[in-house]
Design a protein around this motif. Sequence first.
Motif, PDB file in Angstrom:
ATOM      1  N   ARG A 502       0.835  -1.213   0.000  1.00 30.58           N
ATOM      2  CA  ARG A 502       0.000   0.000   0.000  1.00 30.58           C
ATOM      3  C   ARG A 502       0.870   1.264   0.000  1.00 30.58           C
ATOM      4  N   ALA A 503       2.050   1.187   0.621  1.00 29.64           N
ATOM      5  CA  ALA A 503       2.917   2.372   0.707  1.00 29.64           C
ATOM      6  C   ALA A 503       3.689   2.605  -0.593  1.00 29.64           C
ATOM      7  N   GLU A 504       4.081   1.514  -1.248  1.00 26.82           N
ATOM      8  CA  GLU A 504       5.027   1.670  -2.368  1.00 26.82           C
ATOM      9  C   GLU A 504       4.361   1.790  -3.735  1.00 26.82           C
ATOM     10  N   ARG A 505       3.130   1.413  -3.870  1.00 24.82           N
ATOM     11  CA  ARG A 505       2.466   1.447  -5.176  1.00 24.82           C
ATOM     12  C   ARG A 505       2.095   2.885  -5.550  1.00 24.82           C
ATOM     13  N   ASP A 506       1.691   3.068  -6.791  1.00 24.27           N
ATOM     14  CA  ASP A 506       1.255   4.384  -7.264  1.00 24.27           C
ATOM     15  C   ASP A 506      -0.221   4.536  -6.880  1.00 24.27           C
TER      16      ASP A 506
END
Lengths: 561, 134
Positions: A502-506
């Motif tokens: 959830r933190a790293e995706r666009d």
Amino acid sequence: MTLFNEEQLNQIRNQLEHWETTTLKKTLDRRSERRPQFITTSSVPVRRLYTPLDIADFDYQRDLGMPGEYPFTRGVHSTMYRGRLWTMRMFAGFGTAEETNQRYQYLLSQGNMGLSVAFDMPTLYGYDTDAPEALGEFGKCGVAVSSLADMEVLFDGIPMGEVSTSMTINSPAAILWAMYIVAAEKQGYHRSQLRGTIQNDILKEYIAQKEFLFPPAPSMRLVTDTIEFGTREMPLWNTVSISGYHIREAGATAVQELAFTLADGFAYVEAALERGLDIDEFAPRLSFFFNAHNDLFEEIAKFRAARRIWARAMREKYGAQNPRSWLLRTHAQTAGVSLTSRQPENNIVRVAIQALAAILGGTQSLHTNSMDEALALPSEKAVTIALRTQQILAHESGVANTIDPLAGSYYVEQLTNQMEDAANDYFHRIESQGGVIPAIESGFFQREIADAAYQYQMEIDTRQRIVVGVNDYVADEPIEIPLLQMDPAGYDRQIARLQRVRAERDNSAVQKALAELADCARGDENLMPPIIAAVEHYATLGEITDVFRRVFGEYHEPVHF
Amino acid sequence: MKRKIRVLVAKPGLDGHDRGAKVVARSLRDAGFEVIYTGIRQTPAMIAEAALQEDVDVVGLSVLSGAHMALVPKVKEALVAQGMDDVLVLVGGIIPNEDVPALNAIGVKGIFGPGTATQEIVDFIHKELAEPAA
């Protein structure tokens, strides 16, 4: 051409009457039989003796035919297991994707021929591992897959273009399938190469297993979208595994399992025809999944009857021209519900008999349950014994050497006919209620199954039915088999991966994809492309399912007991 | 005339395997109890609320999925929060032996696994509620 002429039948009838009044009578006068009535596992009365009189109008060409030919009673392939053994496909999944990946690698190294994914309860219901509804359920009945990242780990090191994979997933089937497709494409394969099955049988969820999310109409749209997508882009994929297994486990008799499953199959065919699809394009990719229960002959007859009913309906009722559309290809699993928690080693024997039934019934693939499954998820040792059971049947018992060896047995042919007739009666009852979905909404199937389950339990409680180690031959011995212990750090690892995703995706791309998915859900275009797009951006299972929950609403069943 | 013993049969959590719960509910009804079956997918709060509304003597929880160690204590807490400390709590399903002491410790009186005869549950309830067996 009937097998017996009138004169032969009369001679047999006379001989039978003579036997009954002389030889048999003498014996019965001395000692009565063990029980006043003998019944199958499905509570169907069994006669003392079967003779040609029980199949007097038996017509070989009409009723059986040749293997690989209509009506396929003798099997779907012309060489059956002489050509290729059934696929030994062990259903597995627990804890995190890492742990389950290791189990898959182990199973493949031991001769398992195809993978079969068990998902945990939150995944089956379209919840991410950290949803409040998932409390206590992580990894318990299968593996947790909350996003594409989990799917990538699950198949790490397994060539997805080369194995065939079955996924037991229903309400969110389209989403997990999309994750599988994208993970395989990231491994470098083209989606058209992929082989496998999604269970995707929502009707039996309303009827038996109860893992439904949405009301029937949007659920059927999702199934039909996957059938259509598979027909266009995934020619080797089985888009629905029409399942009697869970119907049987919920308490149905063999006939109910047969009839309700095939009725569901007809409902999917009719939905796809209404969509405007050509029957001969989609029907060859429909597959089935039946239970293999304790009663050897009843089970064998069920598989044979299923093939004959399906072939006749597909050709005669629905007008399919392609012989592949007439084939009922099936997976089988031994009956989980027959396993006992007492004297669990006895379950090895039960599973062997049930597996034998599925093989003599002509199954295309088979899962054998492990002896410890009435206690916990199976340990590696228990799974290995279950797989070895199939290998012993395949290579040592001789049953794979000839095709449909029980054909012509008066008992098995009579049972096969009786099952077909009883299933036809159910089809009429279902039709008279307006079809499968109205019968679900009125609770018809649920009541039929609950009644049968109750009767079965009463037969055990009153000892009309003996279950070894449970109501007879009881021994209070401690259970000494080691149970599976899951990695206690698994939950934290799963939550950490989910948070990282959830933190790293666009996230703006995710929001856009979910908005497009919602638009599509409100319209009537095929949902697979926008689901795949959302999955590619690492939208989670829970986020995608929530879109559907908002647009489609949720289903609540009528409660009966 | 004495009031019938009232039993709530409930399925907490997600798992939809309701065969056992339904068979038990029906056999308790046949044994003369007043049985209320909640259906599937009940939260602990929903179960406690139903137990209070229906003024039951017994709450029977059915869990196959393995989530019992998370769910059963929550149901028990919710019952206590409603002032229903004395309701008889029973659990059925796939419960490994090693979990039995912990469930007993939070006040679960009876645990019934696969293979239990339904009469065993009937007798247990009568004994616990000190009613003469029918």
